[in-house]
Design an enzyme around this catalytic site. Structure first.
Site, PDB file in Angstrom:
ATOM      1  N   HIS A 171      -0.091   9.164   2.076  1.00 50.90           N
ATOM      2  CA  HIS A 171       0.797  10.166   1.475  1.00 50.90           C
ATOM      3  C   HIS A 171       0.389  11.597   1.818  1.00 50.90           C
ATOM      4  O   HIS A 171       1.197  12.502   1.703  1.00 50.90           O
ATOM      5  CB  HIS A 171       0.949   9.944  -0.041  1.00 50.90           C
ATOM      6  CG  HIS A 171      -0.203  10.405  -0.872  1.00 50.90           C
ATOM      7  ND1 HIS A 171      -1.318   9.639  -1.086  1.00 50.90           N
ATOM      8  CD2 HIS A 171      -0.418  11.556  -1.550  1.00 50.90           C
ATOM      9  CE1 HIS A 171      -2.161  10.308  -1.864  1.00 50.90           C
ATOM     10  NE2 HIS A 171      -1.644  11.470  -2.171  1.00 50.90           N
ATOM     11  N   LYS A 185       2.597  15.658   2.696  1.00 54.41           N
ATOM     12  CA  LYS A 185       2.395  16.920   1.967  1.00 54.41           C
ATOM     13  C   LYS A 185       2.840  18.087   2.845  1.00 54.41           C
ATOM     14  O   LYS A 185       2.492  18.132   4.033  1.00 54.41           O
ATOM     15  CB  LYS A 185       0.914  17.093   1.583  1.00 54.41           C
ATOM     16  CG  LYS A 185       0.466  16.159   0.458  1.00 54.41           C
ATOM     17  CD  LYS A 185      -0.978  16.437   0.086  1.00 54.41           C
ATOM     18  CE  LYS A 185      -1.528  15.394  -0.865  1.00 54.41           C
ATOM     19  NZ  LYS A 185      -1.265  15.643  -2.272  1.00 54.41           N
ATOM     20  N   ASP A 223       9.205 -14.262  -8.220  1.00 49.82           N
ATOM     21  CA  ASP A 223       7.789 -14.577  -8.072  1.00 49.82           C
ATOM     22  C   ASP A 223       7.499 -14.358  -6.587  1.00 49.82           C
ATOM     23  O   ASP A 223       7.871 -15.178  -5.742  1.00 49.82           O
ATOM     24  CB  ASP A 223       7.546 -16.041  -8.487  1.00 49.82           C
ATOM     25  CG  ASP A 223       6.109 -16.449  -8.203  1.00 49.82           C
ATOM     26  OD1 ASP A 223       5.351 -15.631  -7.616  1.00 49.82           O
ATOM     27  OD2 ASP A 223       5.741 -17.587  -8.550  1.00 49.82           O
ATOM     28  N   LYS A 235     -14.893  12.866  -6.707  1.00 54.33           N
ATOM     29  CA  LYS A 235     -14.253  12.839  -8.029  1.00 54.33           C
ATOM     30  C   LYS A 235     -15.106  13.662  -8.984  1.00 54.33           C
ATOM     31  O   LYS A 235     -16.305  13.824  -8.774  1.00 54.33           O
ATOM     32  CB  LYS A 235     -14.190  11.397  -8.564  1.00 54.33           C
ATOM     33  CG  LYS A 235     -13.546  10.400  -7.619  1.00 54.33           C
ATOM     34  CD  LYS A 235     -12.050  10.446  -7.700  1.00 54.33           C
ATOM     35  CE  LYS A 235     -11.411   9.336  -6.881  1.00 54.33           C
ATOM     36  NZ  LYS A 235     -10.358   9.794  -5.994  1.00 54.33           N
ATOM     37  N   HIS A 240      -7.149   9.707   4.071  1.00 49.55           N
ATOM     38  CA  HIS A 240      -6.629  11.068   3.907  1.00 49.55           C
ATOM     39  C   HIS A 240      -7.416  12.112   4.712  1.00 49.55           C
ATOM     40  O   HIS A 240      -6.831  12.935   5.404  1.00 49.55           O
ATOM     41  CB  HIS A 240      -6.626  11.469   2.429  1.00 49.55           C
ATOM     42  CG  HIS A 240      -5.883  10.514   1.540  1.00 49.55           C
ATOM     43  ND1 HIS A 240      -4.739   9.865   1.940  1.00 49.55           N
ATOM     44  CD2 HIS A 240      -6.111  10.100   0.267  1.00 49.55           C
ATOM     45  CE1 HIS A 240      -4.301   9.103   0.958  1.00 49.55           C
ATOM     46  NE2 HIS A 240      -5.117   9.206  -0.068  1.00 49.55           N
ATOM     47  N   LYS A 271      -1.287   2.017   1.266  1.00 47.90           N
ATOM     48  CA  LYS A 271      -2.709   1.784   1.401  1.00 47.90           C
ATOM     49  C   LYS A 271      -3.236   1.113   0.127  1.00 47.90           C
ATOM     50  O   LYS A 271      -2.553   1.228  -0.886  1.00 47.90           O
ATOM     51  CB  LYS A 271      -3.433   3.094   1.705  1.00 47.90           C
ATOM     52  CG  LYS A 271      -3.791   3.952   0.470  1.00 47.90           C
ATOM     53  CD  LYS A 271      -4.537   5.180   0.850  1.00 47.90           C
ATOM     54  CE  LYS A 271      -5.890   5.287   0.276  1.00 47.90           C
ATOM     55  NZ  LYS A 271      -6.014   5.558  -1.144  1.00 47.90           N
ATOM     56  N   LYS A 289      -9.339  20.563  -9.116  1.00 44.63           N
ATOM     57  CA  LYS A 289      -8.565  19.932  -8.047  1.00 44.63           C
ATOM     58  C   LYS A 289      -8.326  21.013  -7.015  1.00 44.63           C
ATOM     59  O   LYS A 289      -7.693  22.043  -7.292  1.00 44.63           O
ATOM     60  CB  LYS A 289      -7.229  19.402  -8.579  1.00 44.63           C
ATOM     61  CG  LYS A 289      -6.437  18.647  -7.534  1.00 44.63           C
ATOM     62  CD  LYS A 289      -5.330  17.840  -8.174  1.00 44.63           C
ATOM     63  CE  LYS A 289      -4.477  17.110  -7.149  1.00 44.63           C
ATOM     64  NZ  LYS A 289      -5.150  15.977  -6.525  1.00 44.63           N
TER      65      LYS A 289
END
Ligand code: BG6
Length: 489
Positions: free
Chosen positions: A177, A181, A92, A339, A239, A147, A344
């Site tokens: 992240h 890349k 916990d 979005k 980002h 994040k 993409k």
């Protein structure tokens, strides 16, 4: 000395080991590092989660996830080596007294411990308290934080303060992240290993830069979480600003964390503030409405599962960002992210300045300027558009725009595509902070983003609707068209 020789044995403790991030990214990343023999033989991986599981059950979950999420054919020997490292600890995480059980599982007294917080940030402080309570913090230990680090400057300070009570800044690895890349890392090489760009990378040669990070996905079942954040907090504050800072920073003296982080910080701090006085002219917020993606009808943001009617959260942002410094004065960076866009597709386009004089008027009245496109994902690559003579015996000089195209898929066919988390996990194991965000930088990014969010709130306007499957609201076209420029589609 190779990386592995410089790496001490460690206990990699993943808090939230059964969560989505761990299952999709962290465990597969560890498998890949294991496959490349990049983890010290003595290191162990300790999974920590709320649920009761035996070690065998935990191993079975890890195996299943690695089989599901690693794209390549699984090497059973590698898998066996990785599972032999596993330890499971039910905990916990909010109960400091329970951490004595974790202490029993962490036996390697001389090992460096890597505490990976893959939990909601709201409990980072509790985890630190628990670790401290059980005397599980040493100077050599490292903590990895995911994040979002806060919701605004103030809340990010609270989280950072909670962790800073027990860990020094040189022990803290804040993940963005995008910094892991390959194509984002390649920005350093492109800029600082090619004199062509090193010498032409400023206001004298560059007209403007566009950064687009488009996603075709919508909210994917996390409406409530996303609605609290919106695209500004979810993507721009981290980002896109990371990409911008790598593009805009001054050359670092070397590749050390100190040098790179110091230069990135200066770039973020040089961003001109956008506030209530200029927000309308410099930004556009959008929200996707019902539309079609690849011919399939998809619901708008307010019609997604779990949506609360009337939400004014933005799912699209376009910004004209400018830096107030010698290198970039007068050179806008147009940022755009959303979005439910058509595909993409993330790329940077550097538009160089027009030629001052055209001697080819007879065949080409309006010479296009050179454009450098850095395709971040997918179809990673670098492309330079330039003018070229069309071969032939015509009297007048016929010229056309052509491109030099370095496609990573074609050039590096034998190379596996590395996931960002593999790179970042390796850097944590090796104790290199250069691909992680410093506290100063997180705070500078929040300061800039908060001012925009405050200005939006003050206007209380709803975001502009755009059809799902389109490139955003019409006003994002006007944002750049006002400067007599246009988005590269
Ligand atoms: C995450 C955001 O940080 O990045 C998500 O929270 C977004 O909303 C994701 O979808 C995009 O990452 P990538 O690597 O797919 O471009």
């Amino acid at each position: 000395m190779n990386k592995l020789e410089s790496q001490s044995a460690s206990e990699i403790v993943i808090f939230g080991a059964l969560g989505d991030l761990s299952r999709r990214k962290l465990l597969p990343a560890l498998y890949q590092l294991e496959a490349c023999n990049l983890i010290n033989e003595q290191s162990r991986v300790v999974g920590v989660a709320r649920q009761e599981h035996t070690l065998d059950e935990f191993k079975a979950i890890v195996l299943e996830n690695i089989r599901n999420f690693v794209k390549e054919v699984i090497d059973e020997d590698v898998l066996a080596r990785l599972t032999a490292r596993l330890v499971y600890q039910q905990l916990d995480m909010k109960d400091a007294t329970a951490y004595k059980n974790l202490a029993v599982s962490l036996s390697g007294a001389n090992d460096t411990r890597i505490y990976y917080f893959s939990t909601p940030p709201a409990i980072y402080g509790d985890i630190c308290d628990g670790l401290n309570h059980a005397s599980l913090i040493n100077d050599a230990d490292r903590v990895v934080m995911e994040k979002p680090i806060g919701h605004c400057l103030e809340s990010s300070k609270v989280i950072n303060d909670q962790v800073a009570r027990f860990f020094n800044e040189n022990q803290i690895y804040r993940i963005d992240h995008y910094l892991g890349k390959e194509t984002v890392l390649n920005l350093l090489v492109l800029r600082f290993a090619n004199s062509l760009f090193t010498t032409n990378w400023d206001r004298n040669s560059i007209d403007h830069i566009q950064i687009t990070v488009a996603e075709s996905v919508g909210i994917e079942g996390r409406w409530g979480f996303y609605d609290e954040a919106g695209q500004m907090r979810d993507m721009i504050q981290n980002h896109l600003l990371q990409i911008l800072s790598l593009l805009a920073m001054e050359p670092p003296a070397d590749l050390s964390a100190e040098s790179i982080r110091a230069e990135k910080l200066k770039a973020v701090k040089a961003l001109c503030p956008i506030d209530r006085t200029n927000v309308k002219e410099k930004t556009v917020r959008g929200q996707y409405a019902d539309g079609f993606l690849n011919g399939v009808e998809v619901p708008g943001y307010l019609n997604e599962e779990g949506a609360v009617k009337g939400s004014k959260t933005e799912t699209f942002v376009a910004i004209k960002a400018e830096l107030d410094n010698w290198r970039w004065s007068g050179v806008p960076f147009y940022l755009r992210t959303g979005k439910r866009m058509p595909a993409k597709h993330s790329e940077i386009v550097v538009h160089f300045k027009d030629q001052p004089h055209n001697i080819f008027k007879d065949s080409f009245s309006d010479l296009p300027a050179n454009k450098l496109t850095i395709r971040l994902q997918p179809d990673e690559g670098v492309e330079l558009k330039m003018m070229n003579k069309i071969p032939g015996i015509a009297t007048q000089m016929n010229i056309q725009e052509n491109k030099l195209d370095l496609s990573f898929n074609d050039t590096y066919q034998d190379q596996r595509v590395i996931d960002a988390y593999e790179r970042l996990m390796l850097e944590v194991l090796n104790g290199n902070q250069s691909l992680f965000v410093s506290r100063d930088e997180v705070e500078a990014a929040w300061t800039w983003a908060d001012s925009i969010i405050d200005a939006w709130q003050a206007t209380n306007e709803a975001p502009k609707p755009y059809a799902a499957g389109s490139w955003g609201p019409v006003s994002s076209i006007s944002l750049i068209a006002r400067d007599d420029r246009q988005w590269v589609e």
